[in-house]
Design a protein around this motif. Structure first.
Motif, PDB file in Angstrom:
ATOM      1  N   SER A 278      28.386  49.009  25.707  1.00 35.13           N
ATOM      2  CA  SER A 278      27.149  49.871  25.748  1.00 35.13           C
ATOM      3  C   SER A 278      27.866  51.371  25.842  1.00 35.13           C
ATOM      4  O   SER A 278      27.131  52.169  25.156  1.00 35.13           O
ATOM      5  CB  SER A 278      26.603  49.639  27.179  1.00 35.13           C
ATOM      6  OG  SER A 278      25.272  50.532  27.103  1.00 35.13           O
ATOM      7  N   GLU A 280      30.275  52.310  24.340  1.00 35.63           N
ATOM      8  CA  GLU A 280      30.762  52.507  22.879  1.00 35.63           C
ATOM      9  C   GLU A 280      29.355  52.733  22.174  1.00 35.63           C
ATOM     10  O   GLU A 280      29.799  52.861  20.781  1.00 35.63           O
ATOM     11  CB  GLU A 280      31.632  51.424  22.690  1.00 35.63           C
ATOM     12  CG  GLU A 280      33.000  51.513  23.195  1.00 35.63           C
ATOM     13  CD  GLU A 280      33.856  50.333  22.606  1.00 35.63           C
ATOM     14  OE1 GLU A 280      33.388  49.502  21.756  1.00 35.63           O
ATOM     15  OE2 GLU A 280      34.567  49.991  23.307  1.00 35.63           O
ATOM     16  N   GLY A 281      28.262  52.752  22.435  1.00 33.51           N
ATOM     17  CA  GLY A 281      27.279  52.969  21.664  1.00 33.51           C
ATOM     18  C   GLY A 281      26.613  51.581  21.089  1.00 33.51           C
ATOM     19  O   GLY A 281      25.641  51.584  20.001  1.00 33.51           O
ATOM     20  N   LYS A 282      27.098  50.554  21.404  1.00 36.30           N
ATOM     21  CA  LYS A 282      26.463  49.213  21.057  1.00 36.30           C
ATOM     22  C   LYS A 282      25.602  48.421  21.872  1.00 36.30           C
ATOM     23  O   LYS A 282      25.189  48.927  22.953  1.00 36.30           O
ATOM     24  CB  LYS A 282      27.796  48.254  20.655  1.00 36.30           C
ATOM     25  CG  LYS A 282      29.002  48.926  20.094  1.00 36.30           C
ATOM     26  CD  LYS A 282      30.101  47.890  19.702  1.00 36.30           C
ATOM     27  CE  LYS A 282      31.385  48.575  19.296  1.00 36.30           C
ATOM     28  NZ  LYS A 282      32.450  47.961  19.535  1.00 36.30           N
ATOM     29  N   ARG A 283      25.075  47.270  21.315  1.00 37.97           N
ATOM     30  CA  ARG A 283      24.303  46.336  22.085  1.00 37.97           C
ATOM     31  C   ARG A 283      25.391  45.928  23.275  1.00 37.97           C
ATOM     32  O   ARG A 283      26.254  45.752  23.152  1.00 37.97           O
ATOM     33  CB  ARG A 283      23.796  45.272  21.236  1.00 37.97           C
ATOM     34  CG  ARG A 283      23.057  45.540  20.296  1.00 37.97           C
ATOM     35  CD  ARG A 283      22.722  44.288  19.169  1.00 37.97           C
ATOM     36  NE  ARG A 283      21.966  43.141  19.681  1.00 37.97           N
ATOM     37  CZ  ARG A 283      21.022  42.940  19.418  1.00 37.97           C
ATOM     38  NH1 ARG A 283      20.188  43.728  18.722  1.00 37.97           N
ATOM     39  NH2 ARG A 283      20.417  41.689  20.017  1.00 37.97           N
ATOM     40  N   GLY A 284      24.659  45.632  24.408  1.00 34.03           N
ATOM     41  CA  GLY A 284      25.558  45.002  25.652  1.00 34.03           C
ATOM     42  C   GLY A 284      25.866  43.711  25.715  1.00 34.03           C
ATOM     43  O   GLY A 284      25.160  43.031  26.326  1.00 34.03           O
TER      44      GLY A 284
ATOM     45  N   LEU B  25      25.394  56.874  20.984  1.00 34.04           N
ATOM     46  CA  LEU B  25      24.228  56.457  20.402  1.00 34.04           C
ATOM     47  C   LEU B  25      23.263  56.437  21.619  1.00 34.04           C
ATOM     48  O   LEU B  25      22.083  56.804  21.702  1.00 34.04           O
ATOM     49  CB  LEU B  25      24.428  55.153  19.961  1.00 34.04           C
ATOM     50  CG  LEU B  25      23.279  54.587  19.353  1.00 34.04           C
ATOM     51  CD1 LEU B  25      22.473  55.448  18.528  1.00 34.04           C
ATOM     52  CD2 LEU B  25      23.257  53.377  18.304  1.00 34.04           C
ATOM     53  N   GLN B  53      26.864  54.721  10.734  1.00 34.85           N
ATOM     54  CA  GLN B  53      26.304  53.246  11.067  1.00 34.85           C
ATOM     55  C   GLN B  53      25.437  52.819  10.093  1.00 34.85           C
ATOM     56  O   GLN B  53      24.764  53.721   9.588  1.00 34.85           O
ATOM     57  CB  GLN B  53      26.131  53.218  12.451  1.00 34.85           C
ATOM     58  CG  GLN B  53      27.118  53.474  13.508  1.00 34.85           C
ATOM     59  CD  GLN B  53      26.603  53.233  14.732  1.00 34.85           C
ATOM     60  OE1 GLN B  53      25.497  53.180  15.143  1.00 34.85           O
ATOM     61  NE2 GLN B  53      27.632  52.893  15.909  1.00 34.85           N
ATOM     62  N   GLY B  60      19.139  47.345  15.712  1.00 33.77           N
ATOM     63  CA  GLY B  60      19.687  46.440  16.798  1.00 33.77           C
ATOM     64  C   GLY B  60      19.879  47.069  18.255  1.00 33.77           C
ATOM     65  O   GLY B  60      19.638  46.308  19.113  1.00 33.77           O
ATOM     66  N   VAL B  61      20.238  48.315  18.253  1.00 33.54           N
ATOM     67  CA  VAL B  61      20.716  48.516  19.560  1.00 33.54           C
ATOM     68  C   VAL B  61      19.301  49.057  20.234  1.00 33.54           C
ATOM     69  O   VAL B  61      19.035  48.848  21.422  1.00 33.54           O
ATOM     70  CB  VAL B  61      21.639  50.049  19.694  1.00 33.54           C
ATOM     71  CG1 VAL B  61      21.620  50.812  20.837  1.00 33.54           C
ATOM     72  CG2 VAL B  61      23.160  49.530  19.114  1.00 33.54           C
TER      73      VAL B  61
END
Ligand code: FMN
Ligand code: SF4
Ligand code: FES
Lengths: 519, 158
Positions: A278, A280-284, B25, B53, B60-61
């Motif tokens: 998260s 790193e800016g991603k989905r957790g 993000l 990206q 998705g996020v």
């Protein structure tokens, strides 16, 4: 006029502290000497909030729980004998609830003003950092190791081992990450600490940074805590301008700085690897281990991840030494733990004690039993993945190993008390529904199993006869087994705990007979 | 639906502010939502481009995290805590009261656009359960009467 103290804590305000302050200001208008009102952190005696304290020669005298309507009579009582007021509490530090606590981590709670760095220094602040700088990294890591401190986020892994691992790993960049996601219901110690004593956390992270050789850190705070975020951001600036962060931390010649990041309403981001993704800016999404974060964490670099309370314990351990800390606690559970009393409890609040007191002492002596006055049914210890503990097991000492021994866990120290009206079948259903909603989706037992589990409970509760219910109970237990042993992380792996314990101790709530449920 | 292209200058200035910050993000999405009230679809290609990206990654996020909205919310946002501590103090009765008064599911916006409802799992107010958050402000030790009074206040400012 003596100084008045009212907490600025978000929950004190949620029950009317701001209105009390406004009333104080209004009623004091026209006085020759203006009122001095200090906004402190909360004592954590939440059942007494809004709590008003006034300086007296003997110490701070308290009134609570107040509403704005009580303010005129309190001011009147202060002209004569304050104890004559019906909401008078006497000297706050003499209240048994507080007096019998062992407040190491929360030593300043209710006393200091959160963003006053001089207040912090006057009450022992930055002594730990000073000593860490004086004795150097190797010796600091040894102190943490020797103190016996274990992670307060739930898994209770020895902190010193992680410190040594990160310290020993060579890398161009290392990180300190503070896990302030505090997603467990029934817990609020991280929130209290961040809102009430932000410099303590900053000091702990700075010590960690210079010790393991990390130059940057993040505090990942859940979005449900906007006050904590605002206070931390302010505190970071103040710490920076006072030389405790930046290129030369506390005159050590070593660099460390940090930032606050805000979560976005995902429980799974409290799991450390999901948290790192998260950040790193991603989905957790949970990462498979190995590699462990201490070797490959944030952006692939060695990262020390700790809960708020773990990091905040470090300044004291350094200031007073490992032995001082080890003198509290029992067995392998050393130091103190801020337990959090919540749910259907008369005296809800924060109780910091050395490990080893019993759950009964906590719930009955401190908590005063249920708020409703009805019989106690159970307590869920350790958050939404913790087991429901029936009163017959309340004499278990609060110690990591003793709780594991009864199939329960201490987790982050939250205790949610329920009276006899709470339907445990519904709570079991909720545990699985919550797991389904919060699953990161990586593994099937958790993602699908939790949804199936909700359906099975629904079928069980709707079954017309005992035979039908028994059949579903067997399926449910199987499913819980699959989740427990087949999940990658503790969300899927422990969501069965509240379900299985509810089934075992409260079969009647599911329409089952005791014997079937015991199988 | 308002003309979303109007938001682009805001989005781009926020992207500029986070330029060079690692893994930015989530902070970017929070900032956009705070300024605009939600994450407009037109923002997605801009964010994707700025962070190098794919749009799918950005979407998705956004969809993973419960906090992010992709449509404008009602004037008030009410989040009732439905976790264990609050449940043990009557949160489900309050939830029923909300459904009844607003004629709404646990997730949704009232027909007059005054209130958006969402569940939340713990506000850290568990020592004073039950609790809710209304427009960022926590209210604890709730009763049916206090909930009614809060709802009345939301309706009156229409
Ligand atoms: C589903 C799940 C949720 C978690 N939530 C939290 C949390 O909110 N806060 C926390 O400190 N640790 C949480 N943890 C534990 C972390 O993964 C990790 O063990 C902890 O941050 C390590 O810090 P510590 O050594 O100081 O305990 C969670 C773990 C799991 C599996
Ligand atoms: S157990 Fe659940 S939350 Fe944990 S990794 Fe598997 S799917 Fe994700
Ligand atoms: S469970 Fe509702 S505030 Fe914590």
């Amino acid at each position: 006029m003596p100084a008045f103290y009212v907490s600025g804590d978000s929950v004190a305000r949620a029950v009317g502290a701001e209105e009390v302050v406004v009333a104080l200001i209004t009623h004091a208008r026209g006085r020759v000497v203006p009122l001095e009102i200090k906004r402190t952190s909360s004592r954590g005696l939440y059942w007494l909030e809004p709590l008003l304290e006034v300086d007296t020669p003997q110490g701070r005298f308290g009134f609570g729980p107040l509403t704005d309507a009580d303010v005129p009579s309190v001011l009147e009582a202060l002209k004569g004998d304050p104890s004559s007021h019906p909401l008078a509490l006497g000297l706050v530090e003499e209240l048994p609830y507080l007096k019998t606590q062992q407040r190491l981590l929360f030593a300043r709670a209710g006393i200091t003003q959160p963003l006053h760095i001089d207040d912090y220094r006057d009450h022992g602040g930055f002594e730990g950092l000073k000593r860490a700088i004086a004795i150097g990294g190797e010796q600091t890591a040894t102190e943490v190791f020797d103190s016996g401190l274990r992670g307060r986020g739930g898994a209770a892994f020895p902190a010193g081992i992680k410190w040594r691992t990160v310290r020993a790993t060579e890398a161009a960049q290392k990180y300190i990450v503070c896990n302030a996601d505090e997603g467990d219901s029934g817990t609020f110690a991280d929130r209290m600490l961040m809102e009430g004593d932000p410099f303590l956390l900053i000091e702990g992270m700075a010590i960690a940074g210079i010790t393991v050789g990390a130059t940057y850190g993040y505090i990942y705070v859940r979005s449900e805590y906007p006050d904590a975020v605002a206070i931390l951001r302010n505190a970071l600036e103040i710490a920076r301008s006072n030389g405790y962060l930046g290129a030369n931390v506390g005159g050590s010649g070593l660099a460390f700085d940090m930032d606050v990041r805000v979560g976005a309403g995902a429980y799974i981001c409290g799991e450390e690897t999901a948290l790192l993704d998260s950040l790193e800016g991603k989905r957790g999404v949970v990462r498979a281990k190995p590699p462990i974060p201490a070797l490959k964490g944030l952006f692939g670099q060695p990262t020390l991840v700790h809960n708020v309370l773990t990091l905040a314990s470090v300044p004291l351990i350094l200031a007073k030494g490992a032995q001082f800390y080890r003198d509290y606690g029992m067995g392998r559970s050393l130091g103190t733990m801020p337990f959090q009393l919540a749910g259907n409890i008369r005296h809800g609040g924060l109780v910091e004690r050395a490990f080893g007191l019993t759950l009964r002492e906590l719930v009955e002596d401190y908590g005063g039993g249920t708020a409703s006055g009805r019989p106690l049914k159970a307590a869920q210890v350790g958050g939404p993945l913790g087991a429901w503990v029936p009163p017959s097991q309340f004499d278990t000492p609060l110690d990591y190993e003793a709780f594991a021994g009864i199939g329960a866990m201490l987790g982050h120290g939250g205790v949610v008390v329920a009276d006899d009206t709470l339907d445990m079948a519904q709570m079991a259903r909720f545990a699985l529904q919550f797991c389904a909603e919060e699953s990161c989706g990586k593994c099937t037992p958790c993602r699908i199993g939790s949804t199936r589990g909700v359906e099975v409970i629904d079928r069980m509760l709707a079954a017309p006869d005992q035979g039908g219910r028994d059949e579903q109970a067997i399926i449910l237990k199987d499913l819980c087994d699959t989740m427990q042993y087949g999940s990658l992380c503790a969300l899927g792996g422990m969501a069965p705990f509240p379900v299985v314990s509810a089934l075992k101790y409260f079969p009647a709530d599911f329409g089952l007979q005791a014997s079937e449920a015991e199988q | 639906m308002p003309d979303e292209s109007l938001h682009l200058s805001v989005v781009n200035s926020l992207l500029e502010r986070h330029k060079g910050s690692a893994g930015a993000l989530l902070p970017i999405l929070h900032d956009i939502q705070e300024r605009i009230g939600y994450i407009p679809d037109t923002a997605v290609p801009e964010i994707a481009h700025a962070l190098n990206q794919s749009q799918a990654e950005v979407r998705g996020v956004i969809s993973f995290y419960h906090d992010f909205r992709t449509a404008p919310p009602a004037r008030h946002i009410l989040r009732l805590c439905r976790a264990e501590s609050c449940k043990s103090r009557g949160a489900e009765e309050l939830a029923a009261q909300l459904r009844e008064r607003l004629q709404l599911d646990d997730h949704g916006s009232s027909a007059d656009g005054s209130i958006s409802l969402r569940p939340v799992y713990c506000l850290g107010a568990c020592a004073c359960s039950p609790a809710l958050e209304l427009d960022g402000q926590v209210h604890a030790r709730l009763s049916a009467e206090r909930l009614d009074a809060l709802l009345d206040a939301c309706r009156e400012d229409a």
